[in-house]
Design a protein around this motif. Structure first.
Motif, short mmCIF file in Angstrom:
data_model
loop_
_atom_site.label_atom_id
_atom_site.label_comp_id
_atom_site.label_asym_id
_atom_site.label_seq_id
_atom_site.Cartn_x
_atom_site.Cartn_y
_atom_site.Cartn_z
N THR A 42 0.83 -1.21 0.00
CA THR A 42 0.00 0.00 0.00
C THR A 42 0.86 1.26 0.00
OG1 THR A 42 -1.64 -1.22 1.29
CG2 THR A 42 -1.93 1.15 1.13
N ALA A 49 -5.74 7.46 5.52
CA ALA A 49 -4.72 6.43 5.67
C ALA A 49 -4.48 6.22 7.16
CB ALA A 49 -3.43 6.85 4.98
N GLN A 56 -4.19 0.70 6.35
CA GLN A 56 -5.55 0.73 5.80
C GLN A 56 -5.80 2.06 5.10
OE1 GLN A 56 -8.78 -0.96 8.47
NE2 GLN A 56 -7.23 -0.47 10.03
N THR A 99 1.62 -1.44 4.96
CA THR A 99 0.45 -2.32 4.94
C THR A 99 -0.75 -1.64 5.59
OG1 THR A 99 1.15 -3.32 7.03
CG2 THR A 99 1.89 -4.39 5.01
N THR A 115 0.41 5.56 -0.03
CA THR A 115 -0.45 6.75 0.06
C THR A 115 0.45 7.97 0.05
OG1 THR A 115 -2.03 5.50 1.41
CG2 THR A 115 -2.25 7.90 1.37
#
Length: 609
Positions: free
Chosen positions: A157, A210, A196, A194, A159
């Motif tokens: 992930t 995030a 969310q 990792t 962001t």
């Protein structure tokens, strides 16, 4: 021309002559390897100067990020070494000769987990460009690219507040991000790991939440609160000035604080802020505070804070606007968003704003304008005696913003308020975004919205150290300002006592961290760094023990302490602590009722535009 505005579509497909290749192969040791590439033309034959910032905008302290740089070497496109010389602690001149491309390779140690510094581990990476990316003097207005190389199976992930140069496809390397200029680059953090992520649309813009935490937490709830914050604050300005915005939220142990950016905010909190409804309110107020900076400070900014001088302290007497006004609006927006009831909001103002200021003797020693100007050496380098020497521009600036809001409402019979001043300043920014504001422009906006009298009163507050007449400011709103002695809550909960000192438990020792001038502890001669041994001949080793005992002993009482290892005992008389309250009168006049309702009005949006 200076600009912090960027849309993702402006970066898509761009080329950059200044590129930062970032490798995370040694992340477990908190290291990032960076190769900076600069394409050169004939004008560079006399050399190139690279500079690493010494501070991060929004955090007014010289941090000397160069401390974490090592193994630096420079070479040309043929891998031939280039000589360089340091011109100062954070700048170097590289002799490029006939080189067509300059490469500078170095490692950066990132192991400080705050909102203003980088932190990289085997599990994740927080990349903050102002910490680790040199800029090329004379070329900060060019497009800059960042190329990230990492194992996407371990860190799936990403962001970022930067914009993708090309689509981020699954498994492809490197990930290429970009900024229209160095100021935007420096202001745009990235999180890889990792964590969310959730997204939502509002006012025609994409918003990302995030959440980085060591345990699973409810990101759906957090996202809903962020939706409400965006709807509440953007409604005041009629929309948002960005195409995409990120709420970075880091939850963990001993994490606190926030830092604003043009396209995101970085917020840190204890895990319990996302598990306890009571503690969650402080996080929501923090999110309101940092999000309001989208308008106030990132765009409506003191002239000194954009364009930036990254090489030295940059002083401004206007942090009362940048942070003080924002400190008033954070709890006000939390109330308008429905996170507080009206009674809770008045309690917070009385306890955490007004009451807290009354426990700062420094409010009588220095004006908030001086405090703003000296932020670099006062608030951000505060001595244990600081509470006695100056007021925080966050705290007193927020109180003055509140009193100004009340004064405008009172002077205009509820027709205008501080919101209108902020909207006027926002309109001015939109007409000349490259230029910051000066105090006179703010004062003129206040006068245009209200009156000359209100303007002059506010200027006196900014420059003054006299006690504020809180009761008089609230009387037109049918609200009483009450200061009283604390009373027992029940037979099992005696009234708390006030000694005027702060304590810290330190490995079984109870150490004094600050003492309010004029307080009982001060008058008894207790000083910072003294160790408190006993109260009323009873041993104490924690602040909780001391607080519990202080409410149950007979005063005056003996306090035994140690200074430089030598014991002493003094007699201290601790009165009941003070309680502060803002209480709506039961039977207000018609005008008081109207003004109070106008001040405390809120429109809860049922849907987001």
């Amino acid at each position: 021309m200076y600009s912090i505005e960027q849309r993702d579509d402006q970066i898509r497909g761009t080329q950059a002559a200044i590129r930062y290749h970032c490798y995370f192969d040694d992340a477990a040791r908190h290291l990032i390897r960076i190769r900076m590439e600069v394409d050169l033309d004939a004008s560079a034959h006399e050399g190139v100067v690279l500079t690493l910032p010494v501070w991060a905008p929004g955090s007014y302290k010289v941090r000397d990020f160069i401390t974490h740089v090592g193994n630096l070497r420079a070479y040309n496109e043929r891998q031939q070494p280039l000589s360089y010389a340091w011109q100062g602690k954070s700048s170097l001149r590289i002799e490029t000769g006939s080189a067509r491309m300059l490469a500078v390779e170095y490692v950066f140690y990132a192991n400080e987990r705050t909102v203003r510094t980088m932190h990289i581990t085997r599990w994740r990476a927080f990349l903050f460009p102002v910490n680790c990316f040199f800029y090329v003097e004379g070329r900060t207005s060019e497009v800059h690219h960042v190329l990230l190389y990492y194992d996407r199976s371990l860190w799936p992930t990403l962001t970022t507040a930067l914009s993708p140069v090309e689509p981020i496809e699954h498994g492809s390397m490197p990930v290429v991000l970009g900024a229209l200029n160095y100021d935007i680059l420096a202001d745009s953090p990235t999180e890889i790991g990792t964590h969310q992520v959730r997204t939502f649309q509002a006012y025609g813009a994409c918003h990302e939440v995030a959440l980085v935490s060591p345990v699973p937490l409810d990101i759906e709830w957090l996202t809903e609160q962020c939706k409400t914050i965006v709807a509440t604050e953007a409604a005041m300005f009629g929309g948002v000035p960005y195409d995409r915005y990120v709420f970075f939220v880091y939850a963990g142990s001993n994490l606190t604080g926030g830092l604003e950016h043009a396209r995101c905010s970085v917020n840190m909190c204890d895990v319990r802020a996302l598990t306890s409804p009571t503690k969650a309110k402080s996080l929501l107020a923090l999110l309101c505070h940092e999000y309001f900076h989208v308008w106030n400070v990132k765009r409506i900014r003191p002239r000194e804070y954009g364009p930036f001088d990254y090489t030295r302290e940059v002083h401004s007497p206007m942090l009362w606007l940048a942070e003080g006004f924002t400190s008033y609006y954070d709890d006000l927006f939390a109330y308008r968003a429905g996170f507080y009831t009206a009674e809770e909001y008045l309690q917070i103002l009385a306890r955490d704003h007004l009451g807290k200021l009354l426990h700062v003797p420094g409010r009588r020693a220095m004006s908030v304008r001086e405090s703003s100007y000296l932020a670099w050496v006062k608030l951000y380098a505060q001595s244990p005696d600081g509470v006695n020497r100056f007021p925080s521009y966050y705290l007193k600036g927020g109180v003055l913003a509140m009193l100004l809001d009340l004064a405008i409402l009172h002077a205009t019979d509820g027709a205008r308020r501080l919101d209108d001043v902020m909207r006027m300043l926002w309109n001015n920014y939109q007409q000349r975004p490259h230029q910051g504001v000066e105090e006179e422009e703010v004062f003129e906006a206040i006068e245009n919205v209200s009156s000359r009298v209100v303007r002059e009163q506010f200027e006196r507050w900014l420059d003054g150290t006299e006690e504020l007449d809180i009761a008089r400011s609230f009387e037109p709103f049918g609200i009483e300002w009450i200061v009283r002695d604390a009373a027992a809550q029940s037979p099992l909960e005696p009234a708390s006592r006030w000694l005027g000192m702060q304590l810290r438990s330190d490995g079984g020792r109870l150490v004094v961290t600050s003492v309010e001038e004029g307080s009982p502890a001060w008058q008894a001669g207790i000083a910072v760094d003294d160790e408190i041994i006993a109260l009323a001949d009873r041993r104490v080793t924690t602040s909780e023990e001391f607080e519990l005992l202080s409410s149950r002993v007979q005063w005056p009482a003996a306090v035994t302490a140690a200074c430089d290892g030598i014991l002493y005992t003094v007699s201290v008389d601790a009165p009941n602590a003070k309680e502060f309250e803002l209480r709506a009168v039961a039977v207000p006049s018609e005008r008081q009722r109207m003004l109070r309702e106008r001040w405390l009005e809120r429109t809860l949006l049922v849907s987001i535009p």
